[in-house]
Design a protein around this motif. Structure first.
Motif, PDB file in Angstrom:
ATOM      1  N   PRO A  66       0.822  -1.216   0.000  1.00 46.87           N
ATOM      2  CA  PRO A  66       0.000   0.000   0.000  1.00 46.87           C
ATOM      3  C   PRO A  66       0.848   1.256   0.000  1.00 46.87           C
ATOM      4  O   PRO A  66       1.910   1.309   0.643  1.00 46.87           O
ATOM      5  N   ALA A  67       0.402   2.245  -0.729  1.00 47.92           N
ATOM      6  CA  ALA A  67       1.057   3.549  -0.679  1.00 47.92           C
ATOM      7  C   ALA A  67       0.809   4.144   0.699  1.00 47.92           C
ATOM      8  O   ALA A  67      -0.278   4.013   1.257  1.00 47.92           O
ATOM      9  N   GLY A  68       1.798   4.781   1.255  1.00 49.09           N
ATOM     10  CA  GLY A  68       1.633   5.384   2.578  1.00 49.09           C
ATOM     11  C   GLY A  68       2.841   6.214   2.936  1.00 49.09           C
ATOM     12  O   GLY A  68       3.969   5.729   2.882  1.00 49.09           O
ATOM     13  N   HIS A  69       2.603   7.497   3.260  1.00 50.83           N
ATOM     14  CA  HIS A  69       3.708   8.402   3.597  1.00 50.83           C
ATOM     15  C   HIS A  69       3.889   8.576   5.099  1.00 50.83           C
ATOM     16  O   HIS A  69       4.860   9.188   5.543  1.00 50.83           O
ATOM     17  N   GLY A  70       2.938   8.027   5.884  1.00 53.06           N
ATOM     18  CA  GLY A  70       3.067   8.152   7.323  1.00 53.06           C
ATOM     19  C   GLY A  70       4.266   7.380   7.844  1.00 53.06           C
ATOM     20  O   GLY A  70       4.614   6.313   7.320  1.00 53.06           O
ATOM     21  N   LEU A  71       4.908   7.915   8.872  1.00 53.17           N
ATOM     22  CA  LEU A  71       6.086   7.267   9.428  1.00 53.17           C
ATOM     23  C   LEU A  71       5.689   6.136  10.373  1.00 53.17           C
ATOM     24  O   LEU A  71       4.693   6.225  11.085  1.00 53.17           O
ATOM     25  N   ARG A  72       6.515   5.095  10.366  1.00 51.73           N
ATOM     26  CA  ARG A  72       6.339   3.970  11.275  1.00 51.73           C
ATOM     27  C   ARG A  72       7.640   3.774  12.056  1.00 51.73           C
ATOM     28  O   ARG A  72       8.714   4.144  11.613  1.00 51.73           O
ATOM     29  N   GLN A  73       7.511   3.135  13.237  1.00 50.06           N
ATOM     30  CA  GLN A  73       8.661   2.947  14.105  1.00 50.06           C
ATOM     31  C   GLN A  73       8.551   1.589  14.802  1.00 50.06           C
ATOM     32  O   GLN A  73       8.412   1.504  16.017  1.00 50.06           O
ATOM     33  N   PRO A  74       8.607   0.487  14.022  1.00 49.77           N
ATOM     34  CA  PRO A  74       8.426  -0.839  14.620  1.00 49.77           C
ATOM     35  C   PRO A  74       9.485  -1.107  15.690  1.00 49.77           C
ATOM     36  O   PRO A  74      10.664  -0.788  15.515  1.00 49.77           O
TER      37      PRO A  74
END
Length: 279
Positions: A162-170
């Motif tokens: 999926p397109a997605g510009h939100g940041l993630r921090q696993p």
């Protein structure tokens, strides 16, 4: 020390129990179901909040389960010696606070209410407490976020991206386990709610791409453009929240974690073994 672990069979417990054993602690772990014998761990059968067997004096209580159940048990438990309490909540307490989906706002409210109830129950016993709020957890093949995606992709040989510009921090479950141990030994962490995210922030699209590259089987990438995701939000209401969050930053500030506990979580470098069931 005698340490009670609630949620020892969870993904964080998978890494914590061996670390506690290595430190020489006497470990009691509570489970709803009978567990196989494990060196250094005495498994007790029971459940929060009303089916906990009689316990010896405890030096610490560590919980990875629902906060409300822990708080309800602590409120009426006959504890002695004011054991240290370490529990996990979730960054969803903040990231879902203003969600457009009512059910997600309710999850955030319940998490914050659970944190407050835990603090009140600990105050009754004079127990010092610390709550950790993790971001998305991975690492033991037990999570309900990235692992199902990885396994489904290997089964179908198709990986949606999926397109997605939100940041993630696993954050790796073992880094949370290390933070738990550090909190046990840190008096200045008492009475604090500490966010804990991974050592790297990356766009959601890159997070999924790294999961795909880590798989032990080749998969065909299936890009999901933004317009299709917007259509999915309208056509599939249950997916509205998760799809909408693809462009939101779901991150944590590790500043207090590093300052108080000296924990520096690892960057997101997934490997194929992380998506397999833990032994």
């Amino acid at each position: 020390m005698t340490v009670l672990v609630l949620g020892g069979s969870s993904q964080i417990g998978h890494f914590l129990l061996p670390r506690l054993q290595a430190s020489g602690e006497h470990v009691l772990a509570l489970s709803r179901h009978p567990r196989p014998l494990q060196t250094g761990v005495d498994w007790l059968q029971g459940a929060l909040p009303d089916a906990v067997p009689e316990l010896p004096p405890l030096s610490a209580i560590i919980s990875f389960g629902p906060l409300w159940a822990l708080a309800a048990w602590l409120a009426q438990a006959p504890l002695r010696d004011a054991p240290r309490v370490i529990a996990t909540s979730s960054m969803s307490a903040e990231t879902k606070r203003d969600s457009s989906v009512p059910a997600e706002r309710e999850i955030a409210r319940q998490l914050r209410d659970g944190e407050a109830a835990l603090a009140a129950a600990c105050a009754r016993h004079g127990c010092a407490w610390t709550v950790l709020r993790p971001t998305l957890i991975y690492g033991a093949g037990l999570d309900k976020s990235l692992t199902p995606i990885a396994r489904r992709a290997m089964r179908l040989r198709l990986f949606p991206l999926p397109a997605g510009h939100g940041l993630r921090q696993p954050v790796h479950a073992d880094d949370i386990a290390q933070a738990v141990l550090a909190a046990l030994e840190c008096p200045t962490a008492a009475g604090r709610i500490l966010p804990i995210g991974g050592g790297e922030r990356l766009p959601a699209a890159e997070m999924f791409a790294r999961v795909r590259r880590s798989l032990s089987r080749p998969t065909v990438p299936l890009p999901l453009p933004a317009w299709l995701l917007r259509l999915g939000q309208r056509a599939l209401p249950p997916l509205r929240g998760p799809l909408n969050r693809l462009d939101a930053d779901l991150i944590a500030d590790n500043g207090e974690l590093q300052r108080l506990l000296g924990i520096n979580p690892r960057p997101f470098r997934p490997e194929s073994t992380m998506w397999m069931p833990s032994p």
